[in-house]
Each structure stands twice: as C-alpha cells, then as structure tokens.
Design a protein around this motif. Structure first.
Motif, mmCIF file in Angstrom:
data_model
loop_
_atom_site.group_PDB
_atom_site.id
_atom_site.type_symbol
_atom_site.label_atom_id
_atom_site.label_comp_id
_atom_site.label_asym_id
_atom_site.label_seq_id
_atom_site.Cartn_x
_atom_site.Cartn_y
_atom_site.Cartn_z
ATOM 1 N N GLN A 173 0.838 -1.191 0.000
ATOM 2 C CA GLN A 173 0.000 0.000 0.000
ATOM 3 C C GLN A 173 0.871 1.238 0.000
ATOM 4 O O GLN A 173 2.062 1.185 0.341
ATOM 5 N N GLY A 174 0.270 2.369 -0.383
ATOM 6 C CA GLY A 174 0.992 3.628 -0.405
ATOM 7 C C GLY A 174 1.564 3.920 -1.782
ATOM 8 O O GLY A 174 1.635 3.054 -2.651
ATOM 9 N N GLN A 175 1.972 5.165 -1.965
ATOM 10 C CA GLN A 175 2.465 5.594 -3.275
ATOM 11 C C GLN A 175 3.805 4.958 -3.624
ATOM 12 O O GLN A 175 4.057 4.633 -4.778
ATOM 13 N N GLU A 176 4.665 4.779 -2.633
ATOM 14 C CA GLU A 176 5.978 4.186 -2.903
ATOM 15 C C GLU A 176 5.879 2.665 -2.892
ATOM 16 O O GLU A 176 5.565 2.054 -1.886
ATOM 17 N N VAL A 177 6.152 2.047 -4.016
ATOM 18 C CA VAL A 177 6.092 0.591 -4.140
ATOM 19 C C VAL A 177 7.352 -0.040 -3.570
ATOM 20 O O VAL A 177 7.304 -0.963 -2.763
ATOM 21 N N VAL A 178 8.505 0.451 -4.007
ATOM 22 C CA VAL A 178 9.786 -0.069 -3.523
ATOM 23 C C VAL A 178 10.847 0.979 -3.791
ATOM 24 O O VAL A 178 10.734 1.764 -4.746
ATOM 25 N N ARG A 179 11.877 1.014 -2.945
ATOM 26 C CA ARG A 179 12.955 1.992 -3.115
ATOM 27 C C ARG A 179 14.273 1.365 -2.696
ATOM 28 O O ARG A 179 14.346 0.676 -1.670
ATOM 29 N N LEU A 180 15.296 1.620 -3.461
ATOM 30 C CA LEU A 180 16.658 1.252 -3.077
ATOM 31 C C LEU A 180 17.161 2.309 -2.104
ATOM 32 O O LEU A 180 17.190 3.504 -2.442
ATOM 33 N N ALA A 181 17.526 1.894 -0.901
ATOM 34 C CA ALA A 181 17.975 2.845 0.112
ATOM 35 C C ALA A 181 19.198 3.609 -0.371
ATOM 36 O O ALA A 181 20.051 3.073 -1.084
ATOM 37 N N ASP A 182 19.279 4.870 0.018
ATOM 38 C CA ASP A 182 20.418 5.706 -0.369
ATOM 39 C C ASP A 182 21.727 5.050 0.050
ATOM 40 O O ASP A 182 21.823 4.456 1.131
ATOM 41 N N GLY A 201 20.579 4.215 -8.490
ATOM 42 C CA GLY A 201 19.469 4.505 -7.604
ATOM 43 C C GLY A 201 18.175 4.097 -8.277
ATOM 44 O O GLY A 201 18.070 4.114 -9.507
ATOM 45 N N PHE A 202 17.160 3.720 -7.474
ATOM 46 C CA PHE A 202 15.911 3.263 -8.071
ATOM 47 C C PHE A 202 14.754 3.415 -7.094
ATOM 48 O O PHE A 202 14.897 3.195 -5.891
ATOM 49 N N SER A 203 13.586 3.768 -7.644
ATOM 50 C CA SER A 203 12.337 3.708 -6.900
ATOM 51 C C SER A 203 11.197 3.464 -7.877
ATOM 52 O O SER A 203 11.283 3.816 -9.056
ATOM 53 N N ALA A 204 10.129 2.820 -7.392
ATOM 54 C CA ALA A 204 8.922 2.596 -8.179
ATOM 55 C C ALA A 204 7.735 3.110 -7.379
ATOM 56 O O ALA A 204 7.719 3.009 -6.147
ATOM 57 N N HIS A 205 6.739 3.662 -8.095
ATOM 58 C CA HIS A 205 5.621 4.331 -7.438
ATOM 59 C C HIS A 205 4.312 3.964 -8.127
ATOM 60 O O HIS A 205 4.282 3.721 -9.333
ATOM 61 N N ARG A 206 3.238 3.965 -7.337
ATOM 62 C CA ARG A 206 1.884 3.808 -7.878
ATOM 63 C C ARG A 206 1.110 5.082 -7.572
ATOM 64 O O ARG A 206 1.098 5.560 -6.428
ATOM 65 N N LEU A 207 0.484 5.653 -8.582
ATOM 66 C CA LEU A 207 -0.267 6.888 -8.423
ATOM 67 C C LEU A 207 -1.703 6.667 -8.890
ATOM 68 O O LEU A 207 -1.940 5.965 -9.882
ATOM 69 N N SER A 208 -2.631 7.262 -8.183
ATOM 70 C CA SER A 208 -4.022 7.269 -8.604
ATOM 71 C C SER A 208 -4.277 8.512 -9.450
ATOM 72 O O SER A 208 -3.498 9.479 -9.422
ATOM 73 N N LEU A 209 -5.370 8.486 -10.207
ATOM 74 C CA LEU A 209 -5.754 9.626 -11.032
ATOM 75 C C LEU A 209 -5.721 10.913 -10.213
ATOM 76 O O LEU A 209 -6.311 10.983 -9.131
ATOM 77 N N GLY A 210 -4.991 11.927 -10.723
ATOM 78 C CA GLY A 210 -4.920 13.224 -10.064
ATOM 79 C C GLY A 210 -3.764 13.383 -9.103
ATOM 80 O O GLY A 210 -3.444 14.515 -8.704
ATOM 81 N N GLU A 211 -3.128 12.300 -8.708
ATOM 82 C CA GLU A 211 -1.975 12.411 -7.815
ATOM 83 C C GLU A 211 -0.740 12.848 -8.609
ATOM 84 O O GLU A 211 -0.678 12.712 -9.828
ATOM 85 N N SER A 212 0.254 13.344 -7.879
ATOM 86 C CA SER A 212 1.475 13.814 -8.540
ATOM 87 C C SER A 212 2.706 13.294 -7.807
ATOM 88 O O SER A 212 2.638 12.895 -6.642
ATOM 89 N N MET A 221 -1.787 4.635 -12.338
ATOM 90 C CA MET A 221 -0.569 4.369 -13.107
ATOM 91 C C MET A 221 0.546 3.855 -12.206
ATOM 92 O O MET A 221 0.485 3.923 -10.984
ATOM 93 N N GLN A 222 1.599 3.366 -12.852
ATOM 94 C CA GLN A 222 2.839 2.966 -12.193
ATOM 95 C C GLN A 222 3.997 3.629 -12.924
ATOM 96 O O GLN A 222 3.997 3.722 -14.165
ATOM 97 N N VAL A 223 4.984 4.077 -12.166
ATOM 98 C CA VAL A 223 6.136 4.753 -12.753
ATOM 99 C C VAL A 223 7.400 4.323 -12.015
ATOM 100 O O VAL A 223 7.380 4.075 -10.809
ATOM 101 N N ALA A 224 8.496 4.212 -12.752
ATOM 102 C CA ALA A 224 9.801 3.901 -12.175
ATOM 103 C C ALA A 224 10.729 5.090 -12.364
ATOM 104 O O ALA A 224 10.707 5.742 -13.413
ATOM 105 N N VAL A 225 11.541 5.365 -11.341
ATOM 106 C CA VAL A 225 12.518 6.453 -11.406
ATOM 107 C C VAL A 225 13.908 5.839 -11.259
ATOM 108 O O VAL A 225 14.262 5.324 -10.196
ATOM 109 N N CYS A 226 14.669 5.890 -12.338
ATOM 110 C CA CYS A 226 16.010 5.293 -12.400
ATOM 111 C C CYS A 226 17.038 6.417 -12.289
ATOM 112 O O CYS A 226 16.897 7.450 -12.947
ATOM 113 N N ALA A 227 18.074 6.233 -11.485
ATOM 114 C CA ALA A 227 19.026 7.307 -11.217
ATOM 115 C C ALA A 227 20.466 6.817 -11.299
ATOM 116 O O ALA A 227 20.761 5.658 -11.000
#
Length: 269
Positions: free
Chosen positions: A10-19, A26-37, A104-110
C-alpha cells in the motif's frame, strides 16, 4: 547485506533502493491514482522516468534548457503487453512534476549525472526503442532497450525484459563487475520485478566465482533485487510470466558482460 528489497503493498511508494546501497545506481517505483502527482528533483544525478502503466503528463525545468512539458504519456495497461513504454530523461539539476492522468505505475532510475547544463531533458518515445528477442527454446526472452549505450546519457543504462512461463533469463549466467574492457565492464545493476499473475514468484541467484556472495531469492511481485557484483540469472516457474526493469551504471557507460565459464557450454546448444 540482503540483496532482496521487499515491496510495499500500500501507499504511493512501491519499492525503493535505500540511499548509498550502491555507488552508482538509484531506483524507486511508485503507484499513483488519477490526479496524484510525484515531484522529481535530479540534483547531482540524471534520471530516467519510465511510465510502466497508465497515463501521465510531465513538466519541469532544466538548467540552460529552461521549461519543458510533455502531455498524455503512456498507453500500456500492463507491463506484460507487447508494447514499449514512454520515458523521459532528466539531466543533472533539473526539477519536474509527474501528474497522473489515470491510475498508473512509474519507475525512477538514477545514476551520476553530467556537469550541469551539459545535457537536456528529452522525451523517449516507444518508437525510438529497439525491441528484440534473446536466447532460444526455454531460454527465450523479449527485450526493450529504453536507454541503451547508443543513446545519449552520462551514466544510465535502462532496459526491460519479459520472460515467458517456464523460461530462464539473464542466462547463461553472466556478470559485469570488473573494469576490464574490452573483455568486461563494471556496472552495478538492479532488477525491478513484476509477476503475472501477481501472486506468483520467480527465483534469482546472485553469486561470485569464490561464492563470497551467494544468495538465491524467491522474488515476488514488485520486489527489487540488487546486483552490486557477480552473476545474476533468473528462473521463472511454470504458469507465471516475469517482467523486470534493469538499471545499470558504472564508471564507464559500456555494457560488456562475461559469461560464467562453468555454464558457457550452454551457448553451443
């Protein structure tokens, strides 16, 4: 250190590689509902934002380049569709905001970025991504190059792979943990996994020649596997299919791998 990072249900953050888990990736994945940012700040990194599923708009500002906006990105409802994703490259010093136009689902690769102002933010369209198959028989898998070393970036390499039911992937086992070009390049890596149907699991082993590192993991939907070094094959049980998003980075932006000599004979089959 456990190389398996478990996801949140649950929650917007699905998984994150700790700093500071890895030096380069670096990596994180997120789930957003319609209208979220989702705010995005590159800092001293470069980012590749991958729209995994659903639709979004992204706007922001990059040094020298100024403001940018891309609307209505994304068309997949599942990462298991035979379609390439939409993605956005964000350079060092840029800031942006992703707005969800659907669930939606989005991944942030760093990874470490170039000096500020050297590279511009850009849209990476599905049509620009090379799609291919690798292996044969039960070693066949399907690859989409999102940000390969033939495209402009400073450190990041990003690729996604779909592996069918009962197949192996990243196999025969290979590694890329020595800065020894042209034979092998040093690249850290993460695997962000999804499984279809989602109650399934896959197996991934990460091991070195001397077995100083040797972990075999049962990986569930949305889990992350960390590969700081060593070989890293994946096996998919019958009845389930596997998707993973790979992020790689290192001191040189070259992907040159070395096959485990104990298993290289499999290439002759």
């Amino acid at each position: 250190m456990s190389l398996l990072v478990k996801s949140h249900q649950q929650g917007q953050e699905v998984v994150r590689l700790a700093d500071n888990t890895l030096e380069y990736v670096g990596f994180s994945a997120h789930r957003l509902s319609l209208g979220e940012s989702l705010p995005l700040a590159a800092g001293d990194k470069e980012l590749c934002v991958v729209i995994l599923t659903g639709r979004a708009s992204l706007s922001g500002e990059a040094p020298v380049q100024g403001a940018f906006t891309w609307d209505n990105l994304g068309e997949r409802q599942s990462v298991f569709e035979d379609k390439s994703p939409w993605a956005v490259y964000l350079p060092t010093g840029s800031q942006a905001r992703l707005e969800a136009l659907s669930d939606m689902q989005v991944a942030v690769c760093a990874a470490p970025g170039a000096p500020v102002g050297e590279l511009n933010a850009r849209l990476i369209t599905p049509q620009s991504m090379k799609r291919s198959s690798r292996g044969k028989g039960a070693n066949t898998r399907y690859v989409c190059d999102i940000l390969p070393d033939t495209e402009v970036a400073h450190s990041l390499l990003v690729v996604e792979v779909r592996t069918p039911s009962g197949h192996s992937s990243s196999y025969p086992p290979h590694k890329h943990d020595r800065d020894a070009l042209p034979e092998e390049s040093f690249l850290e890596e993460t695997y962000y996994h999804q499984v279809n149907p989602p109650q399934g699991f896959v197996f991934q082993r990460v091991y070195t020649d001397d077995r100083r590192v040797d972990q075999t993991m049962a990986v569930e939907n949305n889990d992350l596997v960390v590969v700081p070094e060593g070989y890293h094959p994946v096996s998919v049980p019958y009845g389930y299919e596997n998707y993973y998003l790979n992020v790689m980075a290192g001191p040189k932006r070259v992907w040159q791998f070395y096959n485990d000599p104990q298993h290289a004979w499999l290439l002759d089959l």
